[in-house]
Design an enzyme around this catalytic site. Sequence first.
Site, mmCIF file in Angstrom:
data_model
loop_
_atom_site.group_PDB
_atom_site.id
_atom_site.type_symbol
_atom_site.label_atom_id
_atom_site.label_comp_id
_atom_site.label_asym_id
_atom_site.label_seq_id
_atom_site.Cartn_x
_atom_site.Cartn_y
_atom_site.Cartn_z
ATOM 1 N N LYS A 9 2.607 161.248 30.546
ATOM 2 C CA LYS A 9 2.605 160.442 29.402
ATOM 3 C C LYS A 9 4.067 159.705 29.287
ATOM 4 O O LYS A 9 4.049 158.631 28.944
ATOM 5 C CB LYS A 9 2.383 161.396 28.028
ATOM 6 C CG LYS A 9 2.456 160.636 26.909
ATOM 7 C CD LYS A 9 2.063 161.339 25.714
ATOM 8 C CE LYS A 9 2.901 162.637 25.035
ATOM 9 N NZ LYS A 9 3.821 161.779 24.326
ATOM 10 N N SER A 10 4.989 160.420 29.426
ATOM 11 C CA SER A 10 6.187 159.843 29.487
ATOM 12 C C SER A 10 6.380 158.516 30.456
ATOM 13 O O SER A 10 6.978 157.477 30.226
ATOM 14 C CB SER A 10 7.532 160.809 29.747
ATOM 15 O OG SER A 10 7.858 161.563 28.720
ATOM 16 N N ARG A 14 6.808 154.454 29.945
ATOM 17 C CA ARG A 14 7.931 153.515 30.482
ATOM 18 C C ARG A 14 7.545 152.521 31.508
ATOM 19 O O ARG A 14 7.944 151.501 31.624
ATOM 20 C CB ARG A 14 8.987 154.579 30.923
ATOM 21 C CG ARG A 14 9.732 155.259 30.094
ATOM 22 C CD ARG A 14 10.227 156.558 30.558
ATOM 23 N NE ARG A 14 11.325 157.290 29.975
ATOM 24 C CZ ARG A 14 10.871 157.939 28.636
ATOM 25 N NH1 ARG A 14 9.715 158.091 28.521
ATOM 26 N NH2 ARG A 14 11.722 158.591 27.893
ATOM 27 N N SER A 158 17.572 163.740 22.888
ATOM 28 C CA SER A 158 16.411 163.110 22.881
ATOM 29 C C SER A 158 16.217 161.989 23.852
ATOM 30 O O SER A 158 16.973 160.981 23.614
ATOM 31 C CB SER A 158 16.041 162.452 21.433
ATOM 32 O OG SER A 158 15.100 161.539 21.460
ATOM 33 N N GLN A 160 14.039 159.956 24.019
ATOM 34 C CA GLN A 160 13.275 158.669 23.188
ATOM 35 C C GLN A 160 14.787 157.799 22.785
ATOM 36 O O GLN A 160 14.857 156.701 22.770
ATOM 37 C CB GLN A 160 12.448 159.105 22.113
ATOM 38 C CG GLN A 160 11.294 159.870 22.617
ATOM 39 C CD GLN A 160 10.270 160.278 21.645
ATOM 40 O OE1 GLN A 160 10.637 160.050 20.458
ATOM 41 N NE2 GLN A 160 9.251 160.947 22.093
ATOM 42 N N ASP A 316 8.404 170.113 24.931
ATOM 43 C CA ASP A 316 6.985 170.026 24.624
ATOM 44 C C ASP A 316 6.243 171.227 24.903
ATOM 45 O O ASP A 316 5.062 171.316 24.545
ATOM 46 C CB ASP A 316 6.470 168.910 25.466
ATOM 47 C CG ASP A 316 7.121 167.468 24.697
ATOM 48 O OD1 ASP A 316 7.511 167.481 23.725
ATOM 49 O OD2 ASP A 316 6.968 166.328 25.665
ATOM 50 N N LYS A 343 8.594 166.590 15.602
ATOM 51 C CA LYS A 343 7.392 166.164 16.633
ATOM 52 C C LYS A 343 6.021 165.822 15.887
ATOM 53 O O LYS A 343 6.000 165.296 14.784
ATOM 54 C CB LYS A 343 6.993 167.229 17.640
ATOM 55 C CG LYS A 343 8.284 167.718 18.323
ATOM 56 C CD LYS A 343 8.878 166.437 19.444
ATOM 57 C CE LYS A 343 10.042 166.997 20.079
ATOM 58 N NZ LYS A 343 10.632 165.884 20.775
ATOM 59 N N ARG A 347 6.470 171.414 14.505
ATOM 60 C CA ARG A 347 5.654 172.442 15.379
ATOM 61 C C ARG A 347 6.097 173.746 15.173
ATOM 62 O O ARG A 347 5.128 174.720 15.450
ATOM 63 C CB ARG A 347 6.026 172.065 16.851
ATOM 64 C CG ARG A 347 5.183 171.059 17.241
ATOM 65 C CD ARG A 347 5.155 170.353 18.713
ATOM 66 N NE ARG A 347 4.456 169.133 19.082
ATOM 67 C CZ ARG A 347 4.573 168.574 19.973
ATOM 68 N NH1 ARG A 347 5.465 168.719 20.788
ATOM 69 N NH2 ARG A 347 3.737 167.579 20.410
ATOM 70 N N ARG A 389 -0.741 168.758 21.358
ATOM 71 C CA ARG A 389 -0.190 169.934 21.787
ATOM 72 C C ARG A 389 -0.561 171.371 20.912
ATOM 73 O O ARG A 389 -0.597 172.387 21.688
ATOM 74 C CB ARG A 389 1.479 169.784 22.088
ATOM 75 C CG ARG A 389 1.614 168.869 23.112
ATOM 76 C CD ARG A 389 2.883 168.901 23.991
ATOM 77 N NE ARG A 389 3.417 167.431 24.240
ATOM 78 C CZ ARG A 389 2.821 167.116 25.397
ATOM 79 N NH1 ARG A 389 1.887 167.521 25.968
ATOM 80 N NH2 ARG A 389 3.042 165.753 25.772
HETATM 81 C C1 S3P Z 1 9.584 161.891 25.389
HETATM 82 C C2 S3P Z 1 10.532 162.629 24.814
HETATM 83 C C3 S3P Z 1 10.686 163.846 23.929
HETATM 84 C C4 S3P Z 1 9.405 164.566 24.232
HETATM 85 C C5 S3P Z 1 8.158 163.412 24.045
HETATM 86 C C6 S3P Z 1 8.334 162.610 24.986
HETATM 87 C C7 S3P Z 1 9.731 161.004 25.967
HETATM 88 O O1 S3P Z 1 10.981 163.481 22.714
HETATM 89 O O2 S3P Z 1 9.070 165.355 22.989
HETATM 90 O O3 S3P Z 1 6.886 164.199 23.952
HETATM 91 O O4 S3P Z 1 8.610 160.479 26.911
HETATM 92 O O5 S3P Z 1 11.019 160.216 26.148
HETATM 93 P P1 S3P Z 1 12.303 163.420 22.416
HETATM 94 O O6 S3P Z 1 13.077 162.500 23.124
HETATM 95 O O7 S3P Z 1 12.575 162.993 20.837
HETATM 96 O O8 S3P Z 1 12.853 164.851 22.490
#
Ligand code: S3P
Length: 435
Positions: A9-10, A14, A158, A160, A316, A343, A347, A389
């Site tokens: 997914k990440s 991207r 993070s 993100q 995760d 999240k 969670r 999840r």
């Molecule tokens: C992700 C980063 C994580 C993760 C999320 C996907 C990403 O979050 O929990 O499912 O793709 O960068 P955080 O960056 O906020 O920890």
Amino acid sequence: MRARVPGDKSLTQRALILASLAEGESRLAGLLHGGDAASTAKALRSLGAEIPPLPPEGGEVIIRGVGLRGLCAPKARLDLRNSGTGTRLLMGVLAGCEAEATLTGDTSLRQRPMARVIDPLSKMGARFRYLGEVGRLPVRVHGRRPLQAIDWPSQVASAQVKSSILLAGLTGGAFALVTEPRQSRDHTERLFRSVGVSVVEHAVGDGWRVEMRDPPAVIRPLDLHVPGDISSAAFLFAAAAMGGAGDEGVTVEHVGLNPTRTAFLDVLERMGARIDIELQPGSDAPDREPVGQVTVRPGGLRATTVQGREIPRLIDELPLIAVLGARAVGTTRISDAEELRTKESDRIDAVVRNLRALGVEVAEYQDGLDVHGTDKPLRGAVRVFRDHRIAMGFGILNTLRSCTVEVDDPSMADVSFPGFWALMTEVERAGRRSD
Ligand code: S3P
């Protein structure tokens, strides 16, 4: 049993973003065909990117990029539905574009904190207006180019946040330096290198620093086969570790083994599962994603403690570790994990409530929980709280003969793992065959 899981997914999100921003045709295979990928693809199309429908079984797509300056203002709000990654990464992209856009999401996403990206992006010169509650979606973004250079000490580990700042630096042509308290997943850094953006990283004390000092005017297209998502494979591994798939366990092929994502395998091993990892030779380069095959066989599970620098590397998988803890001998402790409260659901709260609903003894803390393992049958109903999840983490218990768990919204699994429930049925069958 052998299995494959949907694309990471990440990485999928991207890859869709970078392919849209590249100059030329990107070739992407193995993309996730799930809710979050669909939301990000749809938002990018509204911004002018030419992304064909994502093929269901991860087949190849060609994306002709519009260039770093080619995105345009969308006609309507961008609804990212459940996708925090899509939202925060696109905020970064939009911060460095001269287009204005409004971002929103579903009830889960509208409760999640956005200031963690909006603060640094504002410091770079983009403007944001909260249209509802301060710090939450919906948000109006007014991007600007060029943006100002930033050296941001992130309070949270993070990916993100880090990626949002790096993407803003890329579209807004600005130096982007980020220090995080611990290293988070590094997919953006690896993909940046593969499209010709130079990124330097190094440890600073317990933390991690990423530097993009020379944002290019053009990025190369991607040629990427996205590996299976280790966070999705984790559900199969956990079921196998508990014995749900029988003595042979589960082998997942072509799964991502990025070291910033694999700590769950270390924890499983500590808890007593037997694990074999075969890394595909040559896949572990700084501009590539390590990939390989992993087999998990059951072992008598014992409790463990998960804390500190391990947390971002399995963030995760923590709900799943709590569920495994319920089937392990002893008390499993998770701490330093307050991020779990931000999240798709809170969670910690969701896991505590659901474990208690199944009769498991749990102690809740602000930054984690203690789970007292039990071998008594776990039966009852659990709530998903619009969190994929949580649905899947509790769903795996149904692979055990002694447990019957009713999940109130199983369809949430589609956000990251379409086909999850069918695979769980296969796991259960494999378990029965080996009885
Ligand atoms: C992700 C980063 C994580 C993760 C999320 C996907 C990403 O979050 O929990 O499912 O793709 O960068 P955080 O960056 O906020 O920890």
